[in-house]
Design a protein around this motif. Structure first.
Motif, short mmCIF file in Angstrom:
data_model
loop_
_atom_site.label_atom_id
_atom_site.label_comp_id
_atom_site.label_asym_id
_atom_site.label_seq_id
_atom_site.Cartn_x
_atom_site.Cartn_y
_atom_site.Cartn_z
N UNK A 175 58.46 -39.12 62.33
CA UNK A 175 59.00 -39.18 63.68
C UNK A 175 59.65 -37.87 64.05
N UNK A 176 60.36 -37.28 63.10
CA UNK A 176 61.00 -35.99 63.35
C UNK A 176 59.96 -34.93 63.70
N UNK A 223 54.32 -46.14 67.69
CA UNK A 223 55.10 -46.52 68.87
C UNK A 223 55.87 -45.32 69.43
N UNK A 224 56.42 -44.51 68.55
CA UNK A 224 57.15 -43.32 68.99
C UNK A 224 56.20 -42.36 69.70
N UNK A 225 55.02 -42.18 69.12
CA UNK A 225 54.03 -41.28 69.74
C UNK A 225 53.67 -41.77 71.14
N UNK A 227 55.54 -43.58 73.20
CA UNK A 227 56.68 -43.34 74.10
C UNK A 227 56.77 -41.86 74.48
N UNK A 228 56.50 -40.99 73.52
CA UNK A 228 56.63 -39.55 73.77
C UNK A 228 55.67 -39.07 74.84
N UNK A 229 54.51 -39.68 74.94
CA UNK A 229 53.52 -39.26 75.93
C UNK A 229 53.99 -39.50 77.36
N UNK A 230 55.01 -40.35 77.51
CA UNK A 230 55.53 -40.65 78.85
C UNK A 230 56.76 -39.81 79.19
N UNK A 231 57.23 -38.97 78.26
CA UNK A 231 58.47 -38.23 78.47
C UNK A 231 58.21 -36.82 78.97
#
Length: 342
Positions: A175-176, A223-225, A227-231
């Protein structure tokens, strides 16, 4: 434990990217330890490079040995036994520590004791004050392992549950990396999480309510990946919030499974070992949750959460005291185990 004369154990740890040497007395405990981390060297590559790790162990092991002995006020003439990490780990790195340990043992006519890396972590909280009494449940959480064990004594271990894919430490590190943080990722993510708000993102908590004691963290990275695509890449607060949410998800699962393990076994003592055991949020939540249940969490000293020689020398000392290692036995051959079940 069996009654045996006091012994001085010199221990070597070289399973991955830390070179550790320590001196332990079966009577007085940890006398001294010296440690070198290769973090700065591997940062440029974003992870551990096995060949570079092995070469650095070669450079560091003897100076660290001299340092540890000097700090203890001892020489090799005072040492009664040699211990080393025999696995699991990187084959080349393991061979450095094992070779040096065996060479000293052969030259000095001393017993050499191969130690399982995870047993070292498992017993390391017994170096703390106060120390837990057997039996206890142990949560082993590191970059490569996430396991719950029942520990009835030295060498008496029962696997209760383990990760089915990524370890908790891997979930932190991966995640980091997605968040663009440096190596090692786990501590960097935890620092970023301090400025974040975990409730902003609803991340999955895999197997949180499953009846077993197994873990699964691979889906969290996905899931983190997503979410990141929307930021917005420039939104620093969003990155901190996502880091906080990730840490919260991992810690929530670790705490819930640990509590369930205590309930299933009827035990009240939980030992936490491995690098993730240094995580502040994990320590705080376990202390609070177990306190409410009338239990107690035991952690190794922060400086001994990472890989270190102290845990290897201490595990060997405990094996000697328990009669699980023969001080009269000599080994002229040795091997290492990159993969080795505990």
């Amino acid at each position: 434990m069996l009654h045996s004369p006091p012994m001085i154990v010199l221990g070597f740890e070289s399973s991955c990217d830390e070179t550790g040497v320590a001196v332990v007395s079966t009577e007085r405990g940890l006398l001294a330890h010296a440690l070198h981390s290769q973090i700065d060297m591997h940062q440029a590559y974003g992870g551990v490079v096995p060949e570079l790790a092995s070469r650095d162990h070669v450079r560091r092991v003897l100076p660290l040995t001299r340092q540890a002995l000097a700090s203890a006020g001892l020489t090799l003439d005072d040492v009664d036994a040699i211990a080393y990490t025999a696995g699991p780990g990187l084959a080349g790195a393991l061979l450095v520590g094992a070779s040096v340990a065996q060479a000293i043992a052969w030259a000095r006519d001393l017993p050499s004791i191969p130690i399982h890396h995870l047993e070292g972590h498992l017993l390391s909280p017994l170096l703390a004050d106060p120390r837990p009494e057997f039996p206890f449940v142990a949560l082993l959480v590191s970059g490569g392992h996430t396991q719950l064990m029942r520990v009835d004594g030295v060498g008496c271990y029962e696997l209760l549950g383990e990760t089915l894919d990524d370890a908790a430490g891997e979930a932190f590190d991966k995640t980091a990396k997605l968040l663009g943080l440096g190596y090692p990722g786990g501590p960097a993510l935890s620092r970023l999480a301090e400025a974040g708000h975990a409730e902003r993102f609803d991340l999955p908590r895999p197997k949180l309510h499953s009846p077993d004691l197994d873990f699964s963290f691979s889906g969290l990275k996905t899931a983190v990946l997503t979410r990141m695509k929307t930021l917005d890449p420039q939104d620093a607060q969003a990155r901190a919030d996502l880091a906080a949410a990730t840490q919260d998800a991992i810690v929530t699962v670790l705490v819930a499974k640990s509590v369930k393990a205590l309930e299933n076994t009827g035990l009240k003592r939980l030992v936490i070992a491995g690098g993730v055991g240094a995580n502040r949020l994990l320590r705080e939540r376990l202390a609070v949750r177990l306190g409410r249940l009338g239990g107690r969490a035991y952690f190794p000293p922060l400086e001994l959460c990472t890989d270190n020689g102290a845990m290897i020398a201490f595990a060997a000392a405990m094996r000697l005291q328990a009669g699980l290692a023969d001080p009269a036995e000599r080994h002229t051959a040795f091997t290492v185990h990159p993969r080795w079940a505990l």
